[in-house]
Design an enzyme around this catalytic site. Structure first.
Site, PDB file in Angstrom:
ATOM      1  N   SER A 247       8.690   6.945  15.160  1.00  9.44           N
ATOM      2  CA  SER A 247       7.400   7.037  15.848  1.00  9.44           C
ATOM      3  C   SER A 247       6.542   5.855  15.431  1.00  9.44           C
ATOM      4  CB  SER A 247       6.709   8.343  15.434  1.00  9.44           C
ATOM      5  OG  SER A 247       5.335   8.349  15.771  1.00  9.44           O
TER       6      SER A 247
ATOM      7  N   TYR B 294       4.020  15.036   9.964  1.00  8.87           N
ATOM      8  CA  TYR B 294       4.826  14.341  10.977  1.00  8.87           C
ATOM      9  C   TYR B 294       5.035  12.871  10.561  1.00  8.87           C
ATOM     10  CZ  TYR B 294       5.916  12.672  15.782  1.00  8.87           C
ATOM     11  OH  TYR B 294       6.486  12.113  16.895  1.00  8.87           O
TER      12      TYR B 294
END
Ligand code: NAD
Length: 256
Positions: A135, A148
């Site tokens: 990400s 995350y």
């Protein structure tokens, strides 16, 4: 000639979103695709439409991984590629994050990626490819998604180590670092059958116009094209690298 003719690729979290688009593009490029997810109805329907194989795979379960690999080999005789795409997101400040929530995200995002490589790489054909979905938050911070971000940073570490360890067999391992992409993860309205998907996408474009130099949210089809590049011969001399696909978000900020 497709770019993936004759290759068998496992895509996790492929029932919807980026994984679905990767499965669609890979099939169009000639691959045998194994659609793996915990969303059995959606994943099964997609696999049927594409002429692919569906397997139930909770990426945090080593037993599920062994079964998925066995099913792929039984159906197609070999595995040439893996896209570790499955992931979950939870919003919380670090100090408010319960340990259970932290471990839940670690189990899917980080352990899932680890188990995928650990299970599949030993039986993958030499010259195979692994693409791990990290990400934008693997390379920078973002408030309220600390768990995350931690798992996505970890995926880059795993990617680099796997690239070094698997290079002698010609197996290349790279990571994708998407910014905001218009899937259910960034646009939960997609899961609401009453919502107008195009309208919610336009609203998100409006939000990201201010944040992202290219002025819009990304599309899952754009990430699928990067996954294809990293899974095909087009990237034959590339391994161990993170690829940011974010419309320029990470480039910096504009003060005027
Ligand atoms: P999504 O929520 O639409 O898709 C995630 C998929 O993973 C779903 O099909 C879900 O069922 C599956 N999944 C969840 N837990 C699983 C498990 N335990 N085992 C197997 N499958 C599981 O979102 P997406 O955007 O398509 O996400 C794909 C990947 O891209 C994720 O790793 C996500 O973290 C990453 N990502 C997304 C964005 C974004 O803005 N959408 C940005 C950067 C990175």
């Amino acid at each position: 000639m497709g770019k993936l003719d004759g290759r068998t690729i496992i895509v996790t979290g492929a029932a919807r979103g980026q994984g679905e688009q990767e499965a669609r593009l890979f099939v169009a490029e000639g691959a045998n695709v194994v659609v793996a997810d915990v969303l059995d109805d959606q994943g099964g329907a997609l696999a049927k439409e594409l002429g692919a194989l569906y397997v139930h795979l909770d990426v945090g379960s080593e037993e599920d991984w062994r079964a998925a690999l066995a099913a792929a080999k039984e159906a197609y005789g070999r595995v040439d590629g893996l896209v570790n795409n499955a992931g979950i997101l939870r919003f919380n400040s670090l100090v408010d994050t319960p340990l259970d929530e932290f471990m839940q995200v670690v189990r899917v995002n980080q352990v899932g990626c680890f188990l995928g490589m650990k299970t599949v790489a030993p039986e993958m054909e030499d010259g195979g490819t692994i693409v791990n979905t990290a990400s934008y938050t693997a390379v920078t911070g973002m408030a309220a998604v600390g768990t995350y971000a931690a798992t996505k940073h970890a995926i880059l570490g795993l990617t680099r180590v796997a690239a070094l360890e698997l290079a002698p067999r010609g197996i290349r391992v790279n990571a994708m670092c998407p910014g905001a992409i218009d899937t259910a993860m960034s646009n939960p309205a997609q899961l609401d059958p009453e919502a107008d998907a195009e309208e919610t996408s336009r609203a998100l474009d409006g939000l990201y116009r201010k944040l992202v130099p290219l002025g819009r949210i990304g599309r899952p089809q754009e990430v699928a094209r990067l996954a294809l590049f990293l899974t095909s011969e087009d990237s034959s001399y590339i391994t161990g690298q993170p690829f940011v696909i974010d419309g320029g978000w990470l480039a910096g900020v504009s003060v005027i």
